[in-house]
Design a protein around this motif. Structure first.
Motif, PDB file in Angstrom:
ATOM      1  N   VAL A  76      35.094  35.105  31.977  1.00 28.76           N
ATOM      2  CA  VAL A  76      33.861  35.521  31.315  1.00 28.76           C
ATOM      3  C   VAL A  76      33.689  37.022  31.510  1.00 28.76           C
ATOM      4  O   VAL A  76      33.413  37.482  32.623  1.00 28.76           O
ATOM      5  CB  VAL A  76      32.640  34.770  31.893  1.00 28.76           C
ATOM      6  CG1 VAL A  76      31.376  35.190  31.155  1.00 28.76           C
ATOM      7  CG2 VAL A  76      32.850  33.255  31.804  1.00 28.76           C
ATOM      8  N   PRO A  77      33.863  37.823  30.465  1.00 30.36           N
ATOM      9  CA  PRO A  77      33.809  39.282  30.611  1.00 30.36           C
ATOM     10  C   PRO A  77      32.540  39.791  31.284  1.00 30.36           C
ATOM     11  O   PRO A  77      32.594  40.753  32.059  1.00 30.36           O
ATOM     12  CB  PRO A  77      33.916  39.774  29.161  1.00 30.36           C
ATOM     13  CG  PRO A  77      34.671  38.697  28.456  1.00 30.36           C
ATOM     14  CD  PRO A  77      34.214  37.414  29.091  1.00 30.36           C
ATOM     15  N   LEU A  78      31.393  39.168  31.012  1.00 29.40           N
ATOM     16  CA  LEU A  78      30.146  39.653  31.593  1.00 29.40           C
ATOM     17  C   LEU A  78      30.106  39.513  33.115  1.00 29.40           C
ATOM     18  O   LEU A  78      29.338  40.207  33.785  1.00 29.40           O
ATOM     19  CB  LEU A  78      28.954  38.895  30.979  1.00 29.40           C
ATOM     20  CG  LEU A  78      28.621  39.227  29.521  1.00 29.40           C
ATOM     21  CD1 LEU A  78      27.499  38.333  29.024  1.00 29.40           C
ATOM     22  CD2 LEU A  78      28.252  40.696  29.370  1.00 29.40           C
ATOM     23  N   LEU A  79      30.947  38.632  33.646  1.00 31.50           N
ATOM     24  CA  LEU A  79      30.971  38.406  35.095  1.00 31.50           C
ATOM     25  C   LEU A  79      32.142  39.097  35.781  1.00 31.50           C
ATOM     26  O   LEU A  79      32.281  39.004  37.000  1.00 31.50           O
ATOM     27  CB  LEU A  79      31.038  36.895  35.383  1.00 31.50           C
ATOM     28  CG  LEU A  79      29.902  36.044  34.819  1.00 31.50           C
ATOM     29  CD1 LEU A  79      30.149  34.574  35.149  1.00 31.50           C
ATOM     30  CD2 LEU A  79      28.561  36.493  35.369  1.00 31.50           C
ATOM     31  N   SER A  80      32.964  39.785  35.005  1.00 31.64           N
ATOM     32  CA  SER A  80      34.184  40.350  35.582  1.00 31.64           C
ATOM     33  C   SER A  80      33.898  41.448  36.596  1.00 31.64           C
ATOM     34  O   SER A  80      34.673  41.639  37.535  1.00 31.64           O
ATOM     35  CB  SER A  80      35.083  40.895  34.470  1.00 31.64           C
ATOM     36  OG  SER A  80      34.446  41.948  33.766  1.00 31.64           O
ATOM     37  N   GLY A  81      32.789  42.163  36.444  1.00 39.71           N
ATOM     38  CA  GLY A  81      32.468  43.234  37.384  1.00 39.71           C
ATOM     39  C   GLY A  81      32.268  42.721  38.793  1.00 39.71           C
ATOM     40  O   GLY A  81      32.741  43.337  39.766  1.00 39.71           O
ATOM     41  N   ARG A  82      31.581  41.596  38.939  1.00 37.73           N
ATOM     42  CA  ARG A  82      31.368  41.007  40.264  1.00 37.73           C
ATOM     43  C   ARG A  82      32.694  40.621  40.904  1.00 37.73           C
ATOM     44  O   ARG A  82      32.925  40.857  42.094  1.00 37.73           O
ATOM     45  CB  ARG A  82      30.466  39.772  40.168  1.00 37.73           C
ATOM     46  CG  ARG A  82      29.027  40.070  39.770  1.00 37.73           C
ATOM     47  CD  ARG A  82      28.227  38.782  39.647  1.00 37.73           C
ATOM     48  NE  ARG A  82      28.170  38.071  40.912  1.00 37.73           N
ATOM     49  CZ  ARG A  82      28.270  36.750  41.043  1.00 37.73           C
ATOM     50  NH1 ARG A  82      28.478  35.992  39.966  1.00 37.73           N
ATOM     51  NH2 ARG A  82      28.182  36.185  42.233  1.00 37.73           N
ATOM     52  N   LEU A  83      33.572  40.023  40.107  1.00 43.25           N
ATOM     53  CA  LEU A  83      34.880  39.629  40.626  1.00 43.25           C
ATOM     54  C   LEU A  83      35.689  40.851  41.028  1.00 43.25           C
ATOM     55  O   LEU A  83      36.309  40.866  42.096  1.00 43.25           O
ATOM     56  CB  LEU A  83      35.633  38.814  39.581  1.00 43.25           C
ATOM     57  CG  LEU A  83      37.064  38.402  39.951  1.00 43.25           C
ATOM     58  CD1 LEU A  83      37.079  37.560  41.217  1.00 43.25           C
ATOM     59  CD2 LEU A  83      37.714  37.640  38.795  1.00 43.25           C
ATOM     60  N   ASP A  84      35.689  41.877  40.202  1.00 45.55           N
ATOM     61  CA  ASP A  84      36.456  43.095  40.510  1.00 45.55           C
ATOM     62  C   ASP A  84      35.974  43.723  41.814  1.00 45.55           C
ATOM     63  O   ASP A  84      36.791  44.171  42.638  1.00 45.55           O
ATOM     64  CB  ASP A  84      36.331  44.108  39.368  1.00 45.55           C
ATOM     65  CG  ASP A  84      37.038  43.648  38.099  1.00 45.55           C
ATOM     66  OD1 ASP A  84      37.866  42.727  38.182  1.00 45.55           O
ATOM     67  OD2 ASP A  84      36.746  44.211  37.029  1.00 45.55           O
ATOM     68  N   ARG A  85      34.664  43.771  42.003  1.00 47.11           N
ATOM     69  CA  ARG A  85      34.137  44.367  43.242  1.00 47.11           C
ATOM     70  C   ARG A  85      34.523  43.531  44.457  1.00 47.11           C
ATOM     71  O   ARG A  85      34.887  44.073  45.508  1.00 47.11           O
ATOM     72  CB  ARG A  85      32.618  44.512  43.139  1.00 47.11           C
ATOM     73  CG  ARG A  85      32.167  45.602  42.161  1.00 47.11           C
ATOM     74  CD  ARG A  85      30.691  45.881  42.273  1.00 47.11           C
ATOM     75  NE  ARG A  85      29.863  44.752  41.842  1.00 47.11           N
ATOM     76  CZ  ARG A  85      29.494  44.521  40.582  1.00 47.11           C
ATOM     77  NH1 ARG A  85      29.891  45.354  39.623  1.00 47.11           N
ATOM     78  NH2 ARG A  85      28.743  43.488  40.270  1.00 47.11           N
ATOM     79  N   MET A 114      37.105  41.543  44.698  1.00 45.36           N
ATOM     80  CA  MET A 114      38.546  41.701  44.896  1.00 45.36           C
ATOM     81  C   MET A 114      38.854  42.986  45.658  1.00 45.36           C
ATOM     82  O   MET A 114      39.630  42.982  46.619  1.00 45.36           O
ATOM     83  CB  MET A 114      39.255  41.722  43.546  1.00 45.36           C
ATOM     84  CG  MET A 114      39.499  40.364  42.937  1.00 45.36           C
ATOM     85  SD  MET A 114      40.979  39.544  43.586  1.00 45.36           S
ATOM     86  CE  MET A 114      42.268  40.582  42.897  1.00 45.36           C
ATOM     87  N   ALA A 115      38.237  44.080  45.235  1.00 42.05           N
ATOM     88  CA  ALA A 115      38.487  45.367  45.886  1.00 42.05           C
ATOM     89  C   ALA A 115      38.042  45.342  47.340  1.00 42.05           C
ATOM     90  O   ALA A 115      38.750  45.838  48.234  1.00 42.05           O
ATOM     91  CB  ALA A 115      37.772  46.474  45.125  1.00 42.05           C
ATOM     92  N   GLN A 116      36.882  44.764  47.599  1.00 37.15           N
ATOM     93  CA  GLN A 116      36.375  44.702  48.966  1.00 37.15           C
ATOM     94  C   GLN A 116      37.270  43.825  49.841  1.00 37.15           C
ATOM     95  O   GLN A 116      37.591  44.194  50.985  1.00 37.15           O
ATOM     96  CB  GLN A 116      34.946  44.158  48.973  1.00 37.15           C
ATOM     97  CG  GLN A 116      34.334  44.105  50.366  1.00 37.15           C
ATOM     98  CD  GLN A 116      32.886  43.611  50.328  1.00 37.15           C
ATOM     99  OE1 GLN A 116      32.398  43.144  49.302  1.00 37.15           O
ATOM    100  NE2 GLN A 116      32.202  43.708  51.450  1.00 37.15           N
ATOM    101  N   THR A 117      37.674  42.682  49.322  1.00 33.86           N
ATOM    102  CA  THR A 117      38.507  41.769  50.101  1.00 33.86           C
ATOM    103  C   THR A 117      39.888  42.369  50.352  1.00 33.86           C
ATOM    104  O   THR A 117      40.427  42.282  51.460  1.00 33.86           O
ATOM    105  CB  THR A 117      38.644  40.422  49.363  1.00 33.86           C
ATOM    106  OG1 THR A 117      37.342  39.887  49.116  1.00 33.86           O
ATOM    107  CG2 THR A 117      39.432  39.416  50.193  1.00 33.86           C
ATOM    108  N   ALA A 118      40.464  42.995  49.332  1.00 33.60           N
ATOM    109  CA  ALA A 118      41.799  43.573  49.467  1.00 33.60           C
ATOM    110  C   ALA A 118      41.833  44.734  50.447  1.00 33.60           C
ATOM    111  O   ALA A 118      42.878  45.015  51.040  1.00 33.60           O
ATOM    112  CB  ALA A 118      42.309  44.030  48.098  1.00 33.60           C
TER     113      ALA A 118
END
Length: 212
Positions: free
Chosen positions: A54-63, A65-69
């Protein structure tokens, strides 16, 4: 029951530990740390995984991912190794096997095949059979974007019509089952498979974005 998903998980954790966080993968934009973060979030934050679709939710996932990585590498690898929390249905053996065998097989190969010294694995026969069963079950869904029909022929295991003809004719993919898994899940460029069919249909199949 045999826990093939667990063995793939252990092998992947071992490889992550051996190669380190900055090792390349065949996934564009992902190093080993992003791959590990994806696996951890998949099992601990299913609320975020919708962002992959869902493109509208991709920002939360990206953040996330970056924090976890960017966290401590040893801790991240241990989370991959230890598996999902008890509240996640994937903590049950039967669910784990169905949900994670192909997932961990593919991502282990994503990591292995990006290394200059990688070698093909000789998979045990029972693991090949388990992968073949999952590939047959998932093939129609995974191949939904393929513009052609697709028949899979796995060495020593049989033949399966995974998808009927679409805009074009049918192609036949032949190879060992692990290679077919990689091809069907969007990794045909690094999979040792033979694709047979009309050249136009083969080209159309190869140019499709199968994802996975």
């Amino acid at each position: 029951m045999t826990r093939h998903a667990q063995s793939e998980r252990r092998l992947l954790a071992d490889e992550l530990e051996r190669l380190g966080p900055d090792a390349p993968t065949i996934n564009e934009g992902w190093q080993a740390k992003e791959l590990a973060a994806h696996l951890v979030l998949r099992e601990t934050r299913p609320d975020l995984i919708a962002g992959a679709f869902v493109p509208l939710l991709s920002g939360r996932l990206d953040r996330a991912m970056a924090q976890t990585a960017s966290g401590d590498w040893r801790t991240l690898v241990q989370k991959v190794r230890s598996g999902p929390p008890s509240w996640n249905p994937m903590s049950f053996a039967a669910v784990d096997e169905k949900a994670n065998l192909t997932e961990f097989f593919v991502h282990l190969e994503d990591l292995r095949r990006a290394q200059p010294d990688w070698q093909p694995r000789d998979l045990p026969g029972d693991k090949e059979e388990a992968l073949w069963g999952q590939l047959k079950a998932a093939g129609r869904l995974v191949l939904r974007k393929a513009p052609t029909g697709v028949v899979l022929v796995a060495d020593g295991l049989g033949r399966h019509a995974a998808k009927g003809p679409g805009e074009r004719g049918t192609v036949v993919l032949r190879g060992e089952v692990g290679e077919l898994v990689m091809a069907v899940f969007g990794r045909e460029r690094v999979a040792d498979v033979v694709i047979e069919g009309d050249p136009v249909d083969v080209a159309a199949f190869r140019s499709a974005d199968l994802g996975g």
